[in-house]
Design a protein around this motif. Structure first.
Motif, PDB file in Angstrom:
ATOM      1  N   ARG A 234      53.651  30.186 -15.345  1.00 56.77           N
ATOM      2  CA  ARG A 234      54.126  30.018 -13.962  1.00 56.77           C
ATOM      3  C   ARG A 234      55.037  31.155 -13.536  1.00 56.77           C
ATOM      4  NH1 ARG A 234      54.873  23.899 -15.466  1.00 56.77           N
ATOM      5  NH2 ARG A 234      53.034  22.961 -14.466  1.00 56.77           N
TER       6      ARG A 234
ATOM      7  N   ARG B  71      47.201  26.321  -7.153  1.00 58.28           N
ATOM      8  CA  ARG B  71      48.243  26.600  -6.163  1.00 58.28           C
ATOM      9  C   ARG B  71      49.560  27.012  -6.802  1.00 58.28           C
ATOM     10  NH1 ARG B  71      46.799  21.816  -1.729  1.00 58.28           N
ATOM     11  NH2 ARG B  71      44.943  22.877  -0.902  1.00 58.28           N
ATOM     12  N   GLU B  72      49.615  26.944  -8.121  1.00 57.66           N
ATOM     13  CA  GLU B  72      50.766  27.489  -8.839  1.00 57.66           C
ATOM     14  C   GLU B  72      50.514  28.933  -9.255  1.00 57.66           C
ATOM     15  OE1 GLU B  72      52.505  23.552 -11.110  1.00 57.66           O
ATOM     16  OE2 GLU B  72      50.941  24.725 -12.111  1.00 57.66           O
TER      17      GLU B  72
ATOM     18  N   ALA C  73      39.346  20.218 -13.987  1.00 57.49           N
ATOM     19  CA  ALA C  73      40.506  19.443 -13.558  1.00 57.49           C
ATOM     20  C   ALA C  73      41.786  20.261 -13.638  1.00 57.49           C
ATOM     21  CB  ALA C  73      40.630  18.174 -14.407  1.00 57.49           C
ATOM     22  N   MET C  74      41.935  21.038 -14.704  1.00 58.75           N
ATOM     23  CA  MET C  74      43.104  21.915 -14.829  1.00 58.75           C
ATOM     24  C   MET C  74      43.126  22.949 -13.718  1.00 58.75           C
ATOM     25  SD  MET C  74      43.134  22.544 -18.969  1.00 58.75           S
ATOM     26  CE  MET C  74      44.319  23.888 -18.855  1.00 58.75           C
TER      27      MET C  74
ATOM     28  N   ARG D 218      49.809  23.168 -22.380  1.00 59.36           N
ATOM     29  CA  ARG D 218      51.073  22.521 -22.009  1.00 59.36           C
ATOM     30  C   ARG D 218      52.270  23.370 -22.417  1.00 59.36           C
ATOM     31  NH1 ARG D 218      50.642  16.945 -24.291  1.00 59.36           N
ATOM     32  NH2 ARG D 218      51.146  17.993 -26.257  1.00 59.36           N
TER      33      ARG D 218
ATOM     34  N   ALA E  79      41.992  22.670 -10.732  1.00 55.42           N
ATOM     35  CA  ALA E  79      42.440  22.018  -9.498  1.00 55.42           C
ATOM     36  C   ALA E  79      43.947  21.777  -9.498  1.00 55.42           C
ATOM     37  CB  ALA E  79      41.699  20.692  -9.318  1.00 55.42           C
ATOM     38  N   ASP E  80      44.476  21.437 -10.656  1.00 57.79           N
ATOM     39  CA  ASP E  80      45.905  21.137 -10.744  1.00 57.79           C
ATOM     40  C   ASP E  80      46.783  22.377 -10.581  1.00 57.79           C
ATOM     41  OD1 ASP E  80      45.643  18.399 -11.141  1.00 57.79           O
ATOM     42  OD2 ASP E  80      45.566  18.577 -13.327  1.00 57.79           O
ATOM     43  N   HIS E  81      46.318  23.529 -11.057  1.00 64.01           N
ATOM     44  CA  HIS E  81      47.224  24.671 -11.196  1.00 64.01           C
ATOM     45  C   HIS E  81      46.903  25.870 -10.313  1.00 64.01           C
ATOM     46  CE1 HIS E  81      49.054  22.444 -14.407  1.00 64.01           C
ATOM     47  NE2 HIS E  81      47.910  22.365 -15.048  1.00 64.01           N
TER      48      HIS E  81
END
Length: 248
Positions: free
Chosen positions: A119, A164-165, A157-158, A112, A160-162
């Protein structure tokens, strides 16, 4: 500076000894500027930030200071963790919460805090340290296994979340490794020689995993050129998870 991580900056938690130290050294060998986040100072080889992953304020300060000192942040290796022994009745609620707080929520805190910096990178990655205990039932390791199973699920899960970033998330799953932590367990065993032999025998290649072997796997997962390696759990366990050998 040459190597796969030339002009890159990496943070390694739990990097003062064992697998974490081997990872920090391997990344530096490949050209990375490395910050070790640990409660103990690892020496003068790498930048050090004192950090307790069980404390949010400590993590936020250490990650921010490391990013400032290194000038950027491209790679995070979430390696800090603690062990636990016993069956499901062996540990009370406080011990469950303590180990979960370090092994799972500690990784959450670091990720976090690092995400805003990652990014901004064109080759960002997070690599979490899972375990053979994430996928195989080991005796007297219920609490530890629960935390490492959570790390595996959290990694996917992480990812999948990130993805595309532009932030790749993977994990490495070592078998029983030849580290100071394992040696301390052996030292208090009734028969350390027999216990080591048993640990070696349960891994199909017949020996403990080297910290340097795990480090090379982490380097592969974090390599900026491996942009299609996402959501992967890379086992480094001598075949313990996948192989079923006949008795000799």
């Amino acid at each position: 500076m040459t190597g796969r991580f030339a002009d890159r900056a990496a943070v390694v938690t739990g990097g003062a000894s064992g697998i974490g130290r081997a990872v920090a050294d391997a990344l530096a060998h490949e050209g990375a500027r490395v910050a070790v986040l640990d409660r103990e100072r690892p020496g003068d080889e790498h930048h050090w930030e004192e950090c307790d992953v069980a404390d949010g304020a400590s993590v936020d300060r250490a990650v921010s200071s490391a990013a400032e000192a290194l000038g950027r942040l491209d790679t995070v290796v979430n390696n800090a963790g603690v062990g636990a022994q016993g069956d499901v009745a062996a540990n009370d609620d406080d011990e469950w919460l303590r180990v979960l707080n370090v092994n799972v929520v500690g990784m959450v805190r670091v990720a976090r805090a690092a995400l805003p910096h990652l990014r901004a990178s064109d080759a960002a990655s997070i690599t979490n340290t899972a375990s053979i205990a994430s996928t195989a039932g080991l005796p007297q390791r219920v609490l530890y296994s629960a935390t490492k199973g959570a790390v595996l699920s959290m990694t996917k899960a992480m990812a999948a979340d990130h993805v595309r970033e532009g932030v790749r998330v993977n994990c490495v799953a070592p078998g029983t490794a030849d580290t100071p932590w394992v040696q301390r367990l052996l030292d208090v065993a009734d028969d350390p020689v027999a216990e080591r032999a048993a640990l070696e025998a349960r891994q199909p290649h017949g020996r403990l995993v080297g910290a340097d072997e795990v480090a090379r796997a982490v380097v592969y997962l974090a390599d900026p050129l491996n942009r299609s390696t996402v959501g992967v759990c890379l086992s480094v366990d001598g075949g313990m998870e996948a192989l079923r050998l006949r008795s000799r």
